[in-house]
Design a protein around this motif. Structure first.
Motif, short mmCIF file in Angstrom:
data_model
loop_
_atom_site.label_atom_id
_atom_site.label_comp_id
_atom_site.label_asym_id
_atom_site.label_seq_id
_atom_site.Cartn_x
_atom_site.Cartn_y
_atom_site.Cartn_z
N LEU A 41 0.82 -1.21 0.00
CA LEU A 41 0.00 0.00 0.00
C LEU A 41 0.85 1.26 0.00
N GLU A 86 -8.62 5.90 3.91
CA GLU A 86 -9.01 5.96 2.49
C GLU A 86 -8.24 4.90 1.70
N LEU A 87 -6.94 4.79 2.01
CA LEU A 87 -6.09 3.80 1.35
C LEU A 87 -6.66 2.41 1.52
N ALA A 96 -10.10 1.86 -0.21
CA ALA A 96 -10.00 1.73 -1.66
C ALA A 96 -9.35 0.40 -2.04
N ALA A 97 -8.46 -0.07 -1.17
CA ALA A 97 -7.76 -1.32 -1.45
C ALA A 97 -8.60 -2.53 -1.08
N TYR A 105 -4.38 5.16 -4.97
CA TYR A 105 -3.31 4.20 -4.62
C TYR A 105 -3.92 2.89 -4.13
N GLY A 106 -4.94 3.02 -3.30
CA GLY A 106 -5.61 1.82 -2.80
C GLY A 106 -6.24 1.01 -3.93
N THR A 107 -6.84 1.73 -4.87
CA THR A 107 -7.47 1.06 -6.02
C THR A 107 -6.43 0.32 -6.85
N ARG A 119 -3.65 -0.86 -5.87
CA ARG A 119 -3.20 -2.03 -5.12
C ARG A 119 -4.23 -3.16 -5.21
N ARG A 120 -5.50 -2.79 -5.13
CA ARG A 120 -6.55 -3.81 -5.16
C ARG A 120 -6.66 -4.43 -6.55
#
Lengths: 356, 110
Positions: free
Chosen positions: A32, A72-73, A76-77, B47-49, B51-52
């Protein structure tokens, strides 16, 4: 780009973000936040392009509080939200506990900062490869601590290897124990783990000074050995100087040629063989032994024949200076001595049969 | 209307579309999304997207060393990602047509 002038508040912000992800497995956090600093730096530089001074950009105002950023990170992940007990609901102890916890958090974020560096995998792999060395070193340190208390080691401690067999045994047992615990082959009961932590910490601190001490102790021993080896092992000495030749005079004071000298054990007494160089006169003295009936050299028959480098010419075949006419008997230090008086016949019973 | 809420639903498609154009690293993707008009997109969300999507097998990644700072982790779209993008593209067209028609009707009705 102003990447180089920004690291302080950017890396502080990034490590705060990481701290708020700390409940996740490490590889997730790495995934991340890999490149987080670089992204932040660039975003800040963009913002500064519009607003002015890059260092003055307020990261929290621009990106939100690190906690929100982290939330948020992970949202979203598709990762779970921070568990409530991890976030705020930790048991709130006294002030000491809180300050200890904040100190631990500082250490944690410092460690995380380090583990996020480009060089970190290299260092980590190296350290992992060196772990067995550390296990052995830990056992060795422990042995020397025990040796101080119990007087093991057969001499001054610390020692690299103890001289006495029992000390050696103790060393082997301690090193073996340390290695087996390190490999996880042996396990301490959970209640006793802290002993291991304390011992390891102490060993880590003491290792270097102890190595230095052991190293210098070994040098002392070596110097001692050199001194003892320097003691004369053969030859005849007077006033610490090697005797080059011997001259024998009989009871009448006359020089004896070819006198063989033995010590009380019947061993031949020989002066140091070979060339004697005198740096003051730049003269080398050569010696030549007599030969017995079968041609063997007899080095205890005196005086040895000799000559000096002044008296001959270089002989390429022999590699030494040889006189033209061969060796000759050396000059006597004194032509003759005063004769000894004949033993008194009546002096004692022992000497009775020596009477003429 | 809260565009952040709207964005959440379409961010995957937006990110895939940007990467379908050209590979990019985290902030580069953010910048291109903003340049395309999605001003409200959050850095961390992107960034999270990324990574996912990577974890889901739609993206590949590779590291490019940088002379002036830390290395850059680039993302690129792969076949699986392109297939996903096609599906989402079709879904979006259907959805947006419906919404456009709906909103226009309401607007005309007012």
């Amino acid at each position: 780009m102003s990447a180089a002038v920004l690291p302080d508040h950017v890396s502080a912000y990034a490590s705060e973000v990481r701290r708020h992800l700390a409940d996740l497995p490490h590889e997730h956090v790495d995934d991340l936040t890999d490149g987080l600093e670089a992204d932040l730096t660039e975003a800040v530089a963009d913002a500064a392009g519009a607003e002015g001074d890059a260092a003055a950009v307020d990261l929290a105002a621009r990106f939100g509080h690190p906690e929100e950023y982290a939330a948020e990170l992970r949202a979203a992940a598709g990762l779970p939200e921070r568990r409530p007990d991890e976030a705020a609901g930790r048991p709130t102890g006294g002030r000491v506990r809180r300050s200890v916890r904040s100190m631990m958090d500082d250490v944690e974020s410092a460690v995380e900062e380090m583990t996020n560096q480009v060089w970190w995998p290299w260092v980590r792999d190296l350290a992992l490869a060196l772990r067995p060395v550390w296990w052995v070193a830990r056992g060795w340190v422990l042995f020397n601590c025990v040796a101080v208390v119990l007087g093991l080691g057969g001499g001054p401690v610390p020692v690299v290897l103890p001289a006495d067999p029992f000390g050696l045994l103790v060393l082997v047992v301690l090193v073996l124990t340390s290695v087996q615990l390190g490999r996880g082959e042996w396990r301490l009961p959970a209640r006793a783990r802290w002993v291991m932590v304390v011992v390891s910490a102490v060993a880590a601190v003491v290792l270097l000074p102890m190595l230095v001490a052991a190293g210098s102790a070994r040098t002392d021993v070596r110097i001692e050995e050199i001194y003892s080896q320097a003691s004369p092992d053969d030859g005849v000495y007077r006033d610490g100087e090697p005797v080059r030749n011997l001259f024998v005079y009989d009871a009448d004071g006359e020089p004896v040629d070819g006198a063989r000298i033995l010590d009380d054990a019947g061993r031949p007494v020989e002066v140091e063989r070979g060339e004697g160089y005198d740096p003051e006169t730049d003269v080398t003295t050569y010696l030549e032994p007599r030969l017995d009936a079968s041609g063997r050299e007899v080095w205890n028959a005196y005086p040895l024949w000799s000559w000096t480098s002044d008296e001959g010419t270089w002989d390429d075949d022999l590699g030494i200076v040889r006189p033209e006419e061969g060796a000759a008997p050396p000059a006597l230090p004194v032509p003759r001595l005063a004769p000894l008086p004949a033993p008194d016949v009546d002096a004692g019973d022992d000497s009775g049969d020596e009477a003429p | 209307m809260d565009t952040t809420q709207l964005l959440k639903g379409v961010l995957d498609a937006a990110v895939l579309a940007v990467l379908d154009d050209a590979d990019g690293y985290g902030y580069d993707v953010v910048r291109r999304l903003r340049a395309a008009g999605l001003e409200g997109v959050g850095d961390a969300s992107v960034y999270g997207t990324l990574r996912r999507l990577y974890a889901g097998g739609s993206l590949t990644t590779y590291v490019v060393p940088s002379d002036e700072g830390p290395h850059r982790k680039y993302y690129g779209i792969n076949a699986h990602g392109r297939a996903t993008l096609e599906t989402q593209r079709a879904e979006w067209h259907e959805f947006s047509s419906a919404m456009t028609a709906l909103l226009l009707t309401e607007g005309e009705a007012r």
